[in-house]
Write a protein that holds these residues in place. Structure first.
Motif, PDB file in Angstrom:
ATOM      1  N   LYS A  22       0.851  -1.066  -0.105  1.00 30.28           N
ATOM      2  CA  LYS A  22       0.128   0.072  -0.004  1.00 30.28           C
ATOM      3  C   LYS A  22       0.804   1.352   0.009  1.00 30.28           C
ATOM      4  O   LYS A  22       1.683   1.225   0.735  1.00 30.28           O
ATOM      5  CB  LYS A  22      -1.061  -0.157   1.290  1.00 30.28           C
ATOM      6  CG  LYS A  22      -1.895  -1.097   1.137  1.00 30.28           C
ATOM      7  CD  LYS A  22      -2.921  -1.092   2.228  1.00 30.28           C
ATOM      8  CE  LYS A  22      -3.920  -1.910   2.091  1.00 30.28           C
ATOM      9  NZ  LYS A  22      -5.383  -1.942   2.670  1.00 30.28           N
ATOM     10  N   THR A  23       0.774   2.220  -0.871  1.00 27.35           N
ATOM     11  CA  THR A  23       1.221   3.266  -1.165  1.00 27.35           C
ATOM     12  C   THR A  23       0.823   4.433  -0.394  1.00 27.35           C
ATOM     13  O   THR A  23       1.436   5.419  -0.438  1.00 27.35           O
ATOM     14  CB  THR A  23       1.747   3.539  -2.514  1.00 27.35           C
ATOM     15  OG1 THR A  23       0.360   3.885  -3.283  1.00 27.35           O
ATOM     16  CG2 THR A  23       2.415   2.382  -3.283  1.00 27.35           C
ATOM     17  N   GLU A  25      -1.536   5.962  -2.099  1.00 28.63           N
ATOM     18  CA  GLU A  25      -2.040   6.536  -3.157  1.00 28.63           C
ATOM     19  C   GLU A  25      -3.344   5.562  -3.985  1.00 28.63           C
ATOM     20  O   GLU A  25      -3.624   6.136  -5.240  1.00 28.63           O
ATOM     21  CB  GLU A  25      -1.000   6.692  -4.137  1.00 28.63           C
ATOM     22  CG  GLU A  25       0.166   7.718  -3.682  1.00 28.63           C
ATOM     23  CD  GLU A  25       1.163   8.071  -4.697  1.00 28.63           C
ATOM     24  OE1 GLU A  25       0.951   8.467  -5.948  1.00 28.63           O
ATOM     25  OE2 GLU A  25       2.503   7.690  -4.149  1.00 28.63           O
ATOM     26  N   GLU A  26      -3.820   4.831  -3.320  1.00 34.18           N
ATOM     27  CA  GLU A  26      -4.605   3.805  -3.814  1.00 34.18           C
ATOM     28  C   GLU A  26      -6.219   4.602  -4.406  1.00 34.18           C
ATOM     29  O   GLU A  26      -6.668   4.377  -5.327  1.00 34.18           O
ATOM     30  CB  GLU A  26      -5.124   2.758  -3.104  1.00 34.18           C
ATOM     31  CG  GLU A  26      -3.962   1.824  -2.795  1.00 34.18           C
ATOM     32  CD  GLU A  26      -2.984   2.172  -1.862  1.00 34.18           C
ATOM     33  OE1 GLU A  26      -1.888   1.607  -1.875  1.00 34.18           O
ATOM     34  OE2 GLU A  26      -3.112   3.342  -1.070  1.00 34.18           O
ATOM     35  N   LYS A  70       8.517  11.002  -5.063  1.00 35.20           N
ATOM     36  CA  LYS A  70       9.167   9.748  -4.547  1.00 35.20           C
ATOM     37  C   LYS A  70      10.579   9.681  -5.395  1.00 35.20           C
ATOM     38  O   LYS A  70      10.681  10.149  -6.494  1.00 35.20           O
ATOM     39  CB  LYS A  70       8.371   8.372  -4.900  1.00 35.20           C
ATOM     40  CG  LYS A  70       7.485   8.153  -4.175  1.00 35.20           C
ATOM     41  CD  LYS A  70       6.387   7.085  -4.412  1.00 35.20           C
ATOM     42  CE  LYS A  70       5.476   6.842  -3.471  1.00 35.20           C
ATOM     43  NZ  LYS A  70       4.700   5.462  -3.828  1.00 35.20           N
ATOM     44  N   GLY A  74      11.658   4.816  -6.546  1.00 39.58           N
ATOM     45  CA  GLY A  74      10.119   4.616  -5.994  1.00 39.58           C
ATOM     46  C   GLY A  74       9.865   4.190  -4.659  1.00 39.58           C
ATOM     47  O   GLY A  74       8.958   3.942  -4.200  1.00 39.58           O
ATOM     48  N   LEU A  77       9.848   8.322  -0.229  1.00 39.63           N
ATOM     49  CA  LEU A  77       9.111   9.447  -0.418  1.00 39.63           C
ATOM     50  C   LEU A  77       9.922  10.645   0.108  1.00 39.63           C
ATOM     51  O   LEU A  77      10.416  10.873   1.165  1.00 39.63           O
ATOM     52  CB  LEU A  77       7.923   9.434   0.585  1.00 39.63           C
ATOM     53  CG  LEU A  77       6.643  10.434   0.519  1.00 39.63           C
ATOM     54  CD1 LEU A  77       5.843  10.163  -0.932  1.00 39.63           C
ATOM     55  CD2 LEU A  77       5.723  10.090   1.366  1.00 39.63           C
TER      56      LEU A  77
END
Length: 182
Positions: A22-23, A25-26, A70, A74, A77
């Motif tokens: 999970k980022t 940004e979903e 990022k 990637g 952050l």
């Protein structure tokens, strides 16, 4: 066996999880993405913070927009800052493809960070940043796009206040429009 050959019964040292990463940004849509280098103004000098894709993301539920950057790999952050009506972007001196701005960066300091950095995060104070793009017109594109985004956010805020007061309807979102079509 000492001869350097692998044994058939070896087990992995670490078992990777099959769960999706999970980022945060979903539930966001990307409105802008451009490769850039990030600088922070600290102790009367500009310090490089890294290179990567600078994005403007807008949350599909509450429509809040933020700047997210990022590192080029990637994995870490560099910048996570909310856009608000009063944010100002200025052309970077000495270049045609850079911008400076002040914001609160919500990136958590690492475990080895200085005590000052942790206190700065606690205080949520503004810090001055600069971004420099590869493309010569990317800075101008970003500045005009952010002005457009701020206008859209301000309009959305006005319309939603009208709805709360019972004076009108809220501006439909892309997600709501998609649901209406189903």
């Amino acid at each position: 066996d000492g001869d350097g050959t692998a044994r058939g019964d070896s087990k992995p040292i670490y078992q990777m999880s099959s769960e999706p990463v999970k980022t945060g940004e979903e539930e966001d849509e990307c409105l802008f993405c451009e490769f850039a280098q990030l600088f922070e103004f600290e102790s009367a000098t500009w310090k490089g913070r890294g290179k990567g894709n600078l994005r403007i993301n807008r949350n599909l539920k509450d429509h809040r927009a933020r700047l997210v950057m990022k590192g080029h790999n990637g994995l870490h952050l560099l910048l996570n800052a909310n856009l608000w009506d009063g944010i100002n972007f200025s052309k970077m001196e000495g270049t045609t493809h850079g911008l400076t701005f002040a914001c609160v960066n919500h990136v958590r300091p690492s475990g080895q960070a200085k005590k000052e950095e942790a206190e700065k995060e606690e205080g949520k104070e503004l810090t001055t940043y600069a971004v420099r793009f590869r493309e010569k017109n990317a800075g101008e594109q970003l500045a005009s796009f952010i002005e457009c985004t701020k206008d859209c956010l301000a309009e959305l805020k006005r319309e939603n206040k009208k709805e709360e007061a019972g004076e009108g309807e809220a501006i439909p979102t892309e997600a709501a429009a998609a649901q209406e079509q189903v």
